[in-house]
Motif scaffolding. Structure first.
Motif, short mmCIF file in Angstrom:
data_model
loop_
_atom_site.label_atom_id
_atom_site.label_comp_id
_atom_site.label_asym_id
_atom_site.label_seq_id
_atom_site.Cartn_x
_atom_site.Cartn_y
_atom_site.Cartn_z
N LYS A 170 -25.68 -9.41 26.10
CA LYS A 170 -24.32 -8.88 26.15
C LYS A 170 -24.26 -7.55 25.41
N ARG A 171 -23.59 -6.59 26.04
CA ARG A 171 -23.41 -5.30 25.40
C ARG A 171 -22.16 -5.35 24.54
N LYS A 172 -22.20 -4.62 23.47
CA LYS A 172 -21.01 -4.52 22.63
C LYS A 172 -20.00 -3.61 23.32
N PRO A 173 -18.74 -4.03 23.32
CA PRO A 173 -17.74 -3.16 23.95
C PRO A 173 -17.54 -1.88 23.13
N GLU A 174 -17.19 -0.82 23.86
CA GLU A 174 -16.96 0.44 23.17
C GLU A 174 -15.70 0.36 22.32
N LYS A 175 -15.76 0.98 21.17
CA LYS A 175 -14.59 1.01 20.30
C LYS A 175 -13.77 2.27 20.60
N GLY A 176 -12.49 2.13 20.43
CA GLY A 176 -11.62 3.28 20.62
C GLY A 176 -11.62 4.20 19.41
N LYS A 177 -11.14 5.39 19.61
CA LYS A 177 -11.04 6.32 18.49
C LYS A 177 -9.96 5.83 17.55
N LYS A 178 -9.97 6.34 16.37
CA LYS A 178 -9.03 5.90 15.35
C LYS A 178 -7.60 6.15 15.81
N GLY A 179 -6.82 5.06 15.83
CA GLY A 179 -5.43 5.15 16.22
C GLY A 179 -5.20 5.01 17.73
N GLU A 180 -6.26 4.85 18.51
CA GLU A 180 -6.13 4.71 19.96
C GLU A 180 -6.68 3.35 20.41
N LYS A 181 -6.29 2.94 21.62
CA LYS A 181 -6.82 1.70 22.20
C LYS A 181 -8.25 1.92 22.67
N ALA A 182 -9.01 0.85 22.69
CA ALA A 182 -10.37 0.94 23.22
C ALA A 182 -10.30 1.13 24.73
N PRO A 183 -11.23 1.89 25.30
CA PRO A 183 -11.21 2.10 26.75
C PRO A 183 -11.52 0.79 27.49
N THR A 184 -10.88 0.60 28.63
CA THR A 184 -11.11 -0.58 29.44
C THR A 184 -12.41 -0.39 30.20
N THR A 185 -13.36 -1.27 29.96
CA THR A 185 -14.68 -1.14 30.59
C THR A 185 -14.81 -2.03 31.82
N THR A 186 -13.90 -2.98 31.99
CA THR A 186 -14.04 -3.93 33.10
C THR A 186 -12.82 -3.84 34.00
N LEU A 187 -12.73 -2.78 34.73
CA LEU A 187 -11.61 -2.61 35.66
C LEU A 187 -11.76 -3.58 36.83
N GLY A 188 -10.67 -4.24 37.19
CA GLY A 188 -10.69 -5.13 38.35
C GLY A 188 -11.29 -6.50 38.09
N ARG A 189 -11.41 -6.88 36.84
CA ARG A 189 -12.04 -8.18 36.51
C ARG A 189 -11.22 -9.34 37.09
N ILE A 190 -9.91 -9.29 36.97
CA ILE A 190 -9.06 -10.37 37.47
C ILE A 190 -9.13 -10.45 38.99
N LYS A 191 -9.18 -9.30 39.65
CA LYS A 191 -9.27 -9.29 41.11
C LYS A 191 -10.59 -9.90 41.57
N ARG A 192 -11.69 -9.54 40.91
CA ARG A 192 -12.99 -10.11 41.26
C ARG A 192 -13.01 -11.61 41.02
N LEU A 193 -12.40 -12.08 39.92
CA LEU A 193 -12.34 -13.50 39.62
C LEU A 193 -11.52 -14.25 40.67
#
Length: 197
Positions: A139-162
Motif C-alpha cells: 500500500k502506498r501512503k496517501p499524499e499529504k496536503g499542504k499546510k492549511g489545505e485538504k489533501a488531494p483526492t487520489t482515488t477519483l471515481g472510487r464509489i462509481k467503480r465499486l
C-alpha cells in the motif's frame, strides 16, 4: 470408520444417568449457575451434525467420537470459558466432570486436543489453509496536503467503480468453507428458535 449416530434422547438419558452416578453422593455438587447451562444443552439437539459430516469420515480406521458430542463440547466451551483455548478445555473437562457429562463423554474419557482440531477441520471445508493470497499489494501512503489545505483526492471515481463492480457480481454466488456450517446452524438453531416464538 463412519461415526455412530446417537439420538438426542440417548444423550439425555446418558446425562441423567451420569449426573445421578456422580452428583448424588454429596461429593460433587451442582450449584445454581449450573442449571441454565444444563437446560440449554438439554434442549439443543445436535444429532444432525453427524449426518451433515457423514461423507467427511473415512470408511476405514477407528470409530470416531460422536460428532454431536464434539460440537456440544465446543459449544459448552464457548458458553463457559472461551478465553482458555482448546488445550486447557480438555484439561478442564478432566477436572470438572460436569463439563464432560454435558458434552456427552464419560468423566475421564474425553477426547484429546488433536481430536478437536480434526473435528474442526471437518467443519471447515476449505481445501486451502489460508484464504488470503501469499503475496499482497504494497500500500502506498496517501499524499499529504499542504499546510492549511485538504489533501488531494487520489482515488477519483472510487464509489462509481465499486457500484459497477457490485452490479456486475450481484448474482454470482461463491461457495465458502462455512456454508455447510451456516446451513446447519440455520436449520437447527435459528429455525427452531423462530418456531418457539
Amino acid at each position: 470408520m463412519k461415526p455412530v449416530i446417537t439420538s438426542h434422547e440417548t444423550y439425555q438419558e446418558f446425562v441423567i444417568e451420569q449426573l445421578r452416578q456422580h452428583y448424588t453422593g454429596g461429593l460433587l455438587v451442582l450449584v445454581h449457575k449450573d442449571w441454565p447451562l444444563i437446560s440449554k444443552l438439554w434442549i439443543t439437539d445436535l444429532t444432525k451434525v453427524a449426518t451433515l459430516l457423514q461423507d467427511c469420515y473415512s470408511v476405514r480406521g477407528p470409530v470416531p467420537r460422536d460428532p454431536a458430542a464434539m460440537l456440544c463440547s465446543f459449544l459448552l466451551f464457548l458458553l463457559t470459558k472461551p478465553e482458555i483455548g482448546i488445550t486447557a478445555w480438555v484439561d478442564e473437562m478432566y477436572r470438572v466432570p460436569l463439563y464432560a457429562i454435558l458434552s456427552g463423554f464419560e468423566p475421564g474419557d474425553v477426547p484429546g486436543v488433536g481430536t478437536f482440531y480434526d473435528f474442526f477441520a471437518l467443519l471447515w471445508t476449505a481445501s486451502e489453509k489460508n484464504l488470503k493470497p501469499c503475496k499482497q499489494k504494497r500500500k502506498r501512503k496517501p499524499e499529504k496536503g499542504k499546510k492549511g489545505e485538504k489533501a488531494p483526492t487520489t482515488t477519483l471515481g472510487r464509489i462509481k467503480r465499486l457500484a459497477n463492480w457490485m452490479l456486475l457480481h450481484l448474482n454470482t454466488q461463491k461457495t465458502l468453507p462455512t456454508d455447510s456450517l451456516f446451513k446447519f446452524f440455520q436449520s437447527q438453531f435459528l429455525a427452531v428458535s423462530a418456531r418457539l416464538i
